[in-house]
Design a protein around this motif. Structure first.
Motif, PDB file in Angstrom:
ATOM      1  N   MET A   1      38.426  -4.326  71.218  1.00 57.06           N
ATOM      2  CA  MET A   1      39.317  -3.357  71.834  1.00 57.06           C
ATOM      3  C   MET A   1      40.399  -2.963  70.824  1.00 57.06           C
ATOM      4  SD  MET A   1      41.273  -3.879  75.403  1.00 57.06           S
ATOM      5  CE  MET A   1      42.272  -2.669  76.092  1.00 57.06           C
ATOM      6  N   LEU A   2      40.654  -1.681  70.740  1.00 55.59           N
ATOM      7  CA  LEU A   2      41.671  -1.183  69.817  1.00 55.59           C
ATOM      8  C   LEU A   2      43.074  -1.472  70.352  1.00 55.59           C
ATOM      9  CD1 LEU A   2      40.172   2.326  68.980  1.00 55.59           C
ATOM     10  CD2 LEU A   2      40.213   0.314  67.513  1.00 55.59           C
ATOM     11  N   PRO A   3      44.015  -1.739  69.442  1.00 58.55           N
ATOM     12  CA  PRO A   3      45.390  -1.936  69.901  1.00 58.55           C
ATOM     13  C   PRO A   3      45.945  -0.639  70.474  1.00 58.55           C
ATOM     14  CG  PRO A   3      45.286  -1.934  67.516  1.00 58.55           C
ATOM     15  CD  PRO A   3      43.870  -1.862  68.013  1.00 58.55           C
ATOM     16  N   ILE A   4      46.866  -0.754  71.402  1.00 58.18           N
ATOM     17  CA  ILE A   4      47.481   0.426  72.014  1.00 58.18           C
ATOM     18  C   ILE A   4      48.519   0.982  71.044  1.00 58.18           C
ATOM     19  CG2 ILE A   4      48.910   1.247  73.914  1.00 58.18           C
ATOM     20  CD1 ILE A   4      47.599  -0.922  75.652  1.00 58.18           C
ATOM     21  N   LYS A   5      48.376   2.260  70.757  1.00 56.71           N
ATOM     22  CA  LYS A   5      49.314   2.918  69.848  1.00 56.71           C
ATOM     23  C   LYS A   5      50.622   3.192  70.591  1.00 56.71           C
ATOM     24  CE  LYS A   5      49.689   7.130  67.190  1.00 56.71           C
ATOM     25  NZ  LYS A   5      48.981   8.301  66.718  1.00 56.71           N
ATOM     26  N   PRO A   6      51.767   2.843  69.975  1.00 60.26           N
ATOM     27  CA  PRO A   6      53.050   3.071  70.658  1.00 60.26           C
ATOM     28  C   PRO A   6      53.381   4.553  70.773  1.00 60.26           C
ATOM     29  CG  PRO A   6      53.422   2.290  68.434  1.00 60.26           C
ATOM     30  CD  PRO A   6      51.936   2.241  68.667  1.00 60.26           C
ATOM     31  N   LYS A   7      54.236   4.861  71.704  1.00 54.71           N
ATOM     32  CA  LYS A   7      54.767   6.204  71.892  1.00 54.71           C
ATOM     33  C   LYS A   7      56.228   6.191  71.438  1.00 54.71           C
ATOM     34  CE  LYS A   7      51.882   7.256  75.917  1.00 54.71           C
ATOM     35  NZ  LYS A   7      50.868   6.296  75.651  1.00 54.71           N
ATOM     36  N   ALA A   8      56.804   7.352  71.229  1.00 54.03           N
ATOM     37  CA  ALA A   8      58.191   7.430  70.777  1.00 54.03           C
ATOM     38  C   ALA A   8      59.134   6.718  71.746  1.00 54.03           C
ATOM     39  CB  ALA A   8      58.603   8.890  70.603  1.00 54.03           C
ATOM     40  N   ALA A   9      58.831   6.770  73.036  1.00 52.21           N
ATOM     41  CA  ALA A   9      59.683   6.131  74.033  1.00 52.21           C
ATOM     42  C   ALA A   9      59.686   4.608  73.903  1.00 52.21           C
ATOM     43  CB  ALA A   9      59.232   6.534  75.431  1.00 52.21           C
ATOM     44  N   ASP A  10      58.733   4.055  73.186  1.00 49.76           N
ATOM     45  CA  ASP A  10      58.655   2.606  72.986  1.00 49.76           C
ATOM     46  C   ASP A  10      59.651   2.104  71.936  1.00 49.76           C
ATOM     47  OD1 ASP A  10      56.551   2.511  74.816  1.00 49.76           O
ATOM     48  OD2 ASP A  10      55.027   2.698  73.251  1.00 49.76           O
ATOM     49  N   PHE A  11      60.283   3.006  71.209  1.00 47.59           N
ATOM     50  CA  PHE A  11      61.192   2.630  70.128  1.00 47.59           C
ATOM     51  C   PHE A  11      62.654   2.799  70.541  1.00 47.59           C
ATOM     52  CE2 PHE A  11      57.296   4.035  68.047  1.00 47.59           C
ATOM     53  CZ  PHE A  11      57.054   2.984  67.180  1.00 47.59           C
ATOM     54  N   ASP A  12      63.518   1.967  69.979  1.00 52.68           N
ATOM     55  CA  ASP A  12      64.955   2.156  70.122  1.00 52.68           C
ATOM     56  C   ASP A  12      65.360   3.153  69.037  1.00 52.68           C
ATOM     57  OD1 ASP A  12      67.697   2.114  70.249  1.00 52.68           O
ATOM     58  OD2 ASP A  12      67.905   0.019  69.644  1.00 52.68           O
ATOM     59  N   LEU A  13      65.530   4.388  69.419  1.00 46.16           N
ATOM     60  CA  LEU A  13      65.785   5.453  68.448  1.00 46.16           C
ATOM     61  C   LEU A  13      67.247   5.535  68.011  1.00 46.16           C
ATOM     62  CD1 LEU A  13      63.526   8.218  70.023  1.00 46.16           C
ATOM     63  CD2 LEU A  13      62.982   6.666  68.132  1.00 46.16           C
ATOM     64  N   SER A  14      68.113   4.691  68.584  1.00 45.53           N
ATOM     65  CA  SER A  14      69.534   4.752  68.229  1.00 45.53           C
ATOM     66  C   SER A  14      69.797   4.315  66.790  1.00 45.53           C
ATOM     67  CB  SER A  14      70.350   3.885  69.188  1.00 45.53           C
ATOM     68  OG  SER A  14      70.008   2.515  69.045  1.00 45.53           O
ATOM     69  N   SER A  15      68.894   3.541  66.214  1.00 47.95           N
ATOM     70  CA  SER A  15      69.114   3.059  64.842  1.00 47.95           C
ATOM     71  C   SER A  15      68.177   3.716  63.823  1.00 47.95           C
ATOM     72  CB  SER A  15      68.925   1.541  64.795  1.00 47.95           C
ATOM     73  OG  SER A  15      67.592   1.205  65.148  1.00 47.95           O
ATOM     74  N   VAL A  16      67.448   4.733  64.256  1.00 50.51           N
ATOM     75  CA  VAL A  16      66.488   5.385  63.368  1.00 50.51           C
ATOM     76  C   VAL A  16      67.228   6.183  62.292  1.00 50.51           C
ATOM     77  CG1 VAL A  16      64.697   7.161  63.241  1.00 50.51           C
ATOM     78  CG2 VAL A  16      64.692   5.532  65.107  1.00 50.51           C
TER      79      VAL A  16
END
Length: 76
Positions: A1-16
């Motif tokens: 089974m392939l790993p689930i690819k993250p979506k942008a909402a999965d990241f804490d974008l405050s430190s990007v």
């Protein structure tokens, strides 16, 4: 089974830290990228609240290789 690819909402974008190329400084809506662990995020710098694309390292490598190879060039 392939790993689930993250979506942008999965990241804490405050430190990007978003980056764009030096050549895009005169472009109204530059493409910006950010490196988040094993993923690369891409967005339209002119629409900072817009959609964010998420690439795996393999997808990013294929995209960059295609750009270098001229796959995205167009005739004027």
């Amino acid at each position: 089974m392939l790993p689930i690819k993250p979506k942008a909402a999965d990241f804490d974008l405050s430190s990007v830290v978003w980056m764009s190329s030096e050549g895009s400084r005169t472009i109204e809506d530059p493409i910006e990228i950010a490196f988040m662990g094993e993923n690369i995020l891409m967005r339209n710098g002119g629409d900072k609240d817009g959609a964010i694309l998420v690439f795996t390292q393999a997808e990013w490598d294929a995209f960059v290789a295609g750009a270098i190879d001229g796959e995205f060039d167009y005739e004027r």
